[in-house]
Design an enzyme around this catalytic site. Structure first.
Site, PDB file in Angstrom:
ATOM      1  CB  CYS A  47      -1.428   3.295   8.819  1.00 32.74           C
ATOM      2  SG  CYS A  47      -1.942   2.125   7.554  1.00 32.74           S
TER       3      CYS A  47
ATOM      4  CB  CYS B  85       5.882   5.378   4.231  1.00 33.72           C
ATOM      5  SG  CYS B  85       6.899   6.772   3.777  1.00 33.72           S
TER       6      CYS B  85
ATOM      7  CB  CYS C 210      -0.933  -0.032   1.203  1.00 34.14           C
ATOM      8  SG  CYS C 210      -2.165   1.276   1.227  1.00 34.14           S
TER       9      CYS C 210
HETATM   10  S1  SF4 Z   1       0.349   4.542   5.682  1.00 35.61           S
HETATM   11 FE1  SF4 Z   1      -1.061   5.056   4.003  1.00 35.61          FE
HETATM   12  S2  SF4 Z   1      -0.067   4.271   2.181  1.00 35.61           S
HETATM   13 FE2  SF4 Z   1       0.913   3.253   3.944  1.00 35.61          FE
HETATM   14  S3  SF4 Z   1      -0.257   1.347   4.304  1.00 35.61           S
HETATM   15 FE3  SF4 Z   1      -1.224   2.931   5.543  1.00 35.61          FE
HETATM   16  S4  SF4 Z   1      -2.887   3.735   4.249  1.00 35.61           S
HETATM   17 FE4  SF4 Z   1      -1.462   2.662   2.901  1.00 35.61          FE
END
Ligand code: SF4
Length: 142
Positions: free
Chosen positions: A101, A124, A16
């Site tokens: 998240c 990330c 993601c």
């Molecule tokens: S931080 Fe944002 S881009 Fe990363 S997994 Fe979570 S929703 Fe997806």
């Protein structure tokens, strides 16, 4: 198109983040020799060693001008420049990421403790070496 249900983060946060952040950023940075981040050492253990300049492979420089700022420096700058506080900070979000998240952080916790809470993921993955995304922190990173 690649995540029509918006549920990819429930299956793979790495996939993601790659889809929504890292691959898009890499495309945006293509052709640039350097970029600037707001990363600071106090933000988390994984950022404790952040330097002003970091080489991204042999092709790009990452510049972290606030690397040595402490939380007090940040708060002083906000006050001295009359900057508005982000409303989510008062609600327990010292580090703000994507809604699915990010959770509130308790007093005394690492400021980034609410990011991907309950998993080993801490960044990330916006780090590239030789044009390829590299997951950090790396145990063998200098
Ligand atoms: S931080 Fe944002 S881009 Fe990363 S997994 Fe979570 S929703 Fe997806």
């Amino acid at each position: 198109m690649d995540d029509p249900d918006g549920a990819l983060h429930q299956i793979s946060t790495d996939a993601c983040c790659a889809l929504r952040k890292t691959e898009v950023l890499e495309t945006a940075l293509d052709g640039f020799d350097a970029w600037i981040t707001g990363r600071k050492r106090f933000q988390s253990g994984t950022r404790a060693e952040v330097e002003f300049f970091e080489a991204e492979g042999g092709h790009r420089l990452k510049i972290n001008p606030l690397a040595h700022w402490a939380r007090d420096d940040l708060e002083d700058y906000i006050v001295n420049n009359r900057l508005p506080l982000h409303p989510l900070v008062a609600k327990g979000y010292p580090s703000i990421g994507c809604a699915p998240c990010t959770s509130p952080v308790k007093e005394g916790e690492d400021p980034r403790a609410g990011r991907w809470r309950g998993t080993e993921k801490t960044e990330c993955g916006i780090h590239f070496i030789d044009g390829k995304m590299v997951r950090f922190p790396q145990e063998d990173a200098a």
